[in-house]
Design a protein around this motif. Structure first.
Motif, PDB file in Angstrom:
ATOM      1  N   UNK A 139      33.215  37.204  39.552  1.00 42.23           N
ATOM      2  CA  UNK A 139      32.736  35.704  40.379  1.00 42.23           C
ATOM      3  C   UNK A 139      33.889  35.777  41.322  1.00 42.23           C
ATOM      4  N   UNK A 140      33.781  35.435  42.434  1.00 42.55           N
ATOM      5  CA  UNK A 140      34.698  35.070  43.484  1.00 42.55           C
ATOM      6  C   UNK A 140      35.765  33.953  43.160  1.00 42.55           C
ATOM      7  N   UNK A 141      34.942  32.923  42.401  1.00 43.49           N
ATOM      8  CA  UNK A 141      35.871  31.540  41.985  1.00 43.49           C
ATOM      9  C   UNK A 141      36.664  31.948  41.023  1.00 43.49           C
ATOM     10  N   UNK A 142      36.294  32.866  39.915  1.00 42.99           N
ATOM     11  CA  UNK A 142      37.202  33.290  38.867  1.00 42.99           C
ATOM     12  C   UNK A 142      38.206  34.308  39.438  1.00 42.99           C
ATOM     13  N   UNK A 143      37.924  34.951  40.398  1.00 39.64           N
ATOM     14  CA  UNK A 143      39.125  35.794  40.864  1.00 39.64           C
ATOM     15  C   UNK A 143      40.222  35.093  41.576  1.00 39.64           C
ATOM     16  N   UNK A 144      39.683  33.867  42.372  1.00 42.19           N
ATOM     17  CA  UNK A 144      40.461  33.118  43.298  1.00 42.19           C
ATOM     18  C   UNK A 144      41.242  32.300  42.126  1.00 42.19           C
ATOM     19  N   UNK A 145      40.749  31.862  40.822  1.00 43.82           N
ATOM     20  CA  UNK A 145      41.499  31.204  39.915  1.00 43.82           C
ATOM     21  C   UNK A 145      42.666  31.879  39.422  1.00 43.82           C
ATOM     22  N   UNK A 146      42.116  33.252  39.095  1.00 42.13           N
ATOM     23  CA  UNK A 146      43.344  34.151  38.538  1.00 42.13           C
ATOM     24  C   UNK A 146      44.280  34.500  39.343  1.00 42.13           C
ATOM     25  N   UNK A 147      43.939  34.672  40.543  1.00 43.93           N
ATOM     26  CA  UNK A 147      44.918  34.796  41.718  1.00 43.93           C
ATOM     27  C   UNK A 147      46.005  33.831  41.807  1.00 43.93           C
ATOM     28  N   UNK A 148      45.528  32.538  41.841  1.00 49.41           N
ATOM     29  CA  UNK A 148      46.408  31.631  41.818  1.00 49.41           C
ATOM     30  C   UNK A 148      47.525  31.382  40.449  1.00 49.41           C
ATOM     31  N   UNK A 149      47.037  31.918  39.227  1.00 48.10           N
ATOM     32  CA  UNK A 149      47.833  32.176  38.050  1.00 48.10           C
ATOM     33  C   UNK A 149      48.805  33.235  38.347  1.00 48.10           C
ATOM     34  N   UNK A 150      48.412  34.295  39.068  1.00 43.37           N
ATOM     35  CA  UNK A 150      49.127  35.403  39.242  1.00 43.37           C
ATOM     36  C   UNK A 150      50.266  35.287  40.102  1.00 43.37           C
ATOM     37  N   UNK A 151      50.011  34.322  41.213  1.00 40.03           N
ATOM     38  CA  UNK A 151      50.959  34.008  42.065  1.00 40.03           C
ATOM     39  C   UNK A 151      52.005  33.148  41.782  1.00 40.03           C
TER      40      UNK A 151
END
Length: 176
Positions: free
Chosen positions: A55-67
């Protein structure tokens, strides 16, 4: 500039939990941090429930955590634990996603009887995600947060002192 993500597991964006979140956000921004609020309730429910890692939304949310340099995990307390919504999202977070990041829990509940929810329900999950520097956190009773006209919140003096102490500790770790 340090990046801090506030992960809210509240199913309602009108929860008194947002009194803690807004106050903490202001304190962090005044110290020079870049703060992003990630409301899990805004992610597509089907993607969360079906663990859609594509999911693009899940990917974006997980990227926020990663960064993020630090993560604040915020949740209301239901049935002596954090929200199921928060758990569904945490189940999607990669195993070592919190390694090297300070984590500050912010919780609110109806009674002091649930004070230990951070230690007994949340911290084991955060540890499983690589969290090694989990701050003591702030647990608030919902009577300490007053809803004010215009969507603002009034916080008790005791709660303000506890939030400021925790944010100061986080700022010291982030060298803000």
């Amino acid at each position: 500039m340090s990046k801090v993500v506030i992960l809210s597991g509240s199913p309602s964006t009108h929860s008194r939990l947002y009194g803690l979140i807004h106050y903490t956000t202001e304190q962090l921004r005044e110290a020079g941090a870049e703060v992003t609020l990630l409301n899990v309730v805004d992610l597509p429910a089907e993607d969360l429930i079906k663990a859609n890692f594509n999911s693009p939304d899940v990917i974006a949310a997980l990227a926020l955590i990663a960064a993020a340099d630090a993560v604040i995990v915020a949740s209301p307390v239901y049935k002596a634990a954090y929200s199921g919504l928060l758990k569904i999202f945490l189940d999607l977070v990669p195993q070592e996603a919190l390694r090297g990041k300070p984590v500050l829990p912010l919780f609110i509940g109806g009674t002091l009887a649930h004070l230990l929810v951070i230690d007994y329900a949340l911290k084991p999950v955060l540890s499983a995600l690589g969290g090694r520097h989990i701050l003591g956190g702030v647990y608030a009773v919902d009577q300490w947060v007053e809803r004010l006209p215009g969507g603002a919140y009034g916080l008790s003096e005791e709660l303000i002192v506890r939030l400021e102490r925790s944010v100061k500790e986080l700022n010291e770790l982030l060298k803000l």
